[in-house]
Design an enzyme around this catalytic site. Structure first.
Site, short mmCIF file in Angstrom:
data_model
loop_
_atom_site.label_atom_id
_atom_site.label_comp_id
_atom_site.label_asym_id
_atom_site.label_seq_id
_atom_site.Cartn_x
_atom_site.Cartn_y
_atom_site.Cartn_z
N SER A 179 4.04 20.28 5.70
CA SER A 179 2.85 19.44 5.71
C SER A 179 2.87 18.32 4.68
CB SER A 179 1.60 20.30 5.53
OG SER A 179 1.69 21.09 4.38
N HIS A 207 1.44 20.85 12.18
CA HIS A 207 1.75 19.42 12.26
C HIS A 207 2.75 19.06 13.35
CE1 HIS A 207 -0.50 18.67 8.57
NE2 HIS A 207 -0.03 19.84 8.20
N LYS A 239 -5.77 19.00 14.00
CA LYS A 239 -4.83 17.92 13.66
C LYS A 239 -4.47 17.17 14.95
CE LYS A 239 -3.99 20.13 9.38
NZ LYS A 239 -3.49 21.33 8.73
C1 LIG Z 1 -4.03 22.32 7.91
C2 LIG Z 1 -3.09 23.46 7.84
C3 LIG Z 1 -3.53 24.77 7.96
C4 LIG Z 1 -5.00 25.13 8.00
O1 LIG Z 1 -5.58 24.81 9.20
P1 LIG Z 1 -7.16 24.57 9.24
O2 LIG Z 1 -7.51 24.72 10.67
O3 LIG Z 1 -7.39 23.21 8.69
O4 LIG Z 1 -7.77 25.64 8.39
C5 LIG Z 1 -2.60 25.78 8.00
N1 LIG Z 1 -1.28 25.51 7.89
C6 LIG Z 1 -0.82 24.26 7.75
C7 LIG Z 1 0.65 24.03 7.64
C8 LIG Z 1 -1.70 23.20 7.70
O5 LIG Z 1 -1.26 21.96 7.52
#
Ligand SMILES: *Cc1c(COP(=O)(O)O)cnc(C)c1O
Length: 387
Positions: A179, A207, A239
């Site tokens: 990330s 991602h 995302k």
């Molecule tokens: C954003 C993210 C999460 C958390 O997801 P949310 O739905 O925002 O709680 C978990 N793992 C990774 C790699 C992330 O980038």
């Protein structure tokens, strides 16, 4: 008892001294390539809405229609009376999309990771984490009580050396697309090693989903890896999907186990059904509108070529996440503020989100950016990084 019994004020002061203090900006527009923050219109290079679906009219319309049908609140957890037909349909569509037996919705990705790891692992089991894994994966490990080891980032030889235990279950856990770095996990090698060592692999593809693979099914589609090779897939919906929530996909037994045992599934209120309906629409768009993935790739390529010409040091990332390492936290914040003054929102990422002395600008692209936005950003970067 003194008022500062917990030393909050002095702790906060210390965070400030270290240039690690975080604060929020007020947004007064929908998400998009141009957003209004603190009353200023800026070009946004900091969002995870990679495909530009968070404010898509069809997604909004589905949300509104479902809110009219179901209301807003889901009333309870999925196991009580909160599991609507919309949730169920979305789960089936996500299973089909990822090529897995079943999928299970969670309220957030953070909760999905806590829930899965603690449901599968316990005392006497062994977890292997990439050193750069997301915080929620590490917390899931802590909650589970399993022993854990962290291997060097994407370093198969290091991992191989660390997998020695014969007793208990072994689970290798990794981000699919890292990330804060933007590079991909070496999943084919991880899957082969796991097979040799009788371990399972879990990938967090927050991602990669929507962005990677022929139909956007993420890092596993990109590599052509099956459910058997990588038994646990976690994906987020906030995302690339542009909505909210998360899911886990895998075998029937995995999903049934989570329904019985994942506490962050059992003891929490279901997502609003309207979110599920909005996500069903964004899933359709994400699969069919290949142009969004193509456009994103072109923008990233344009940025990388331009950055190269400017002599900027990028990281080995082909994804929509393009970090520029600055190192010093204070300097990183200053550069981010200088960019904001020029009308560009680029986040400064500091420890503990990234390792010490690796503070960076995290630039992210959206399919809705125009080539001209990329060129403007490059110009601005050249200006502020020169000073
Ligand atoms: C954003 C993210 C999460 C958390 O997801 P949310 O739905 O925002 O709680 C978990 N793992 C990774 C790699 C992330 O980038």
């Amino acid at each position: 008892m003194t008022e500062d019994y917990f030393h909050l004020a002095s702790d906060l002061e210390q965070i400030k001294q270290q240039n690690l203090y975080r604060s929020r900006r007020l947004v007064s527009s929908p998400q998009g390539v141009v957003i209004e923050v603190d009353g200023q219109q800026v070009i946004n290079f900091s969002s995870n809405d990679y495909l530009g679906l968070a404010n898509h009219p069809n997604v909004i319309q589905s949300f509104q229609q479902a809110a009219n049908q179901y209301g807003v609140g889901s009333g309870s957890a999925h196991l009580i009376c909160g599991h609507s037909q919309s949730h169920h349909a979305l789960e089936q569509e996500l299973a089909e999309f990822t090529g897995r037996d079943r999928a299970l919705l969670f309220s957030t990705g953070y909760m999905a990771n806590l829930g899965v790891i603690s449901a599968l692992m316990g005392r006497g089991d062994h977890l292997y984490h990439d050193r750069l894994n997301h915080a929620s994966l590490l917390d899931g490990g802590l909650l589970s009580g399993a022993r854990f080891k962290r291997y060097k980032h994407n370093d198969i030889a290091d991992l191989q050396q660390k997998i020695t235990e014969k007793e208990g279950r072994a689970l290798i856990v990794t981000d699919g697309v890292f990330s804060m770095d933007g590079d991909l996990a070496v999943l084919p090698e991880l899957a082969t090693l796991a097979n040799d060592k009788n371990a399972w692999v879990m990938v967090d593809d927050a991602h990669g989903l929507g962005v990677l693979g022929e139909t956007g099914a993420g890092v596993l589609q990109y590599y052509g890896l099956t459910q058997q090779q990588v038994p646990v897939l976690m994906g987020t919906l906030g995302k690339g999907f542009g909505t909210f929530g998360a899911f886990v996909a895998g075998s029937d037994d995995l999903i049934e186990t989570l329904i019985q045992k994942a506490k962050t599934y059992v003891f929490t209120t279901a997502l609003p059904a309207a979110i599920a309906e909005a996500t069903r629409t964004s899933l359709k768009l994400l699969i069919t509108e290949n142009w969004r993935r193509d456009k994103l790739r072109q923008l990233v390529l344009r940025f990388k070529t331009g950055a190269d010409q400017l002599g900027l040091q990028l990281m080995p990332s082909e994804s929509a996440i393009q970090p520029i390492i600055i190192g010093d936290s204070k300097k990183t914040v200053e550069i981010s503020e200088a960019l904001l003054n020029k009308g560009f929102l680029v986040s400064a990422i500091r420890p503990p989100t990234v390792p010490k002395a690796e503070a960076r600008l995290r630039i992210t692209f959206s399919a809705n950016h125009k080539e001209q936005h990329v060129d403007q950003l490059l110009d601005a970067l050249a200006g502020v990084l020169d000073d």
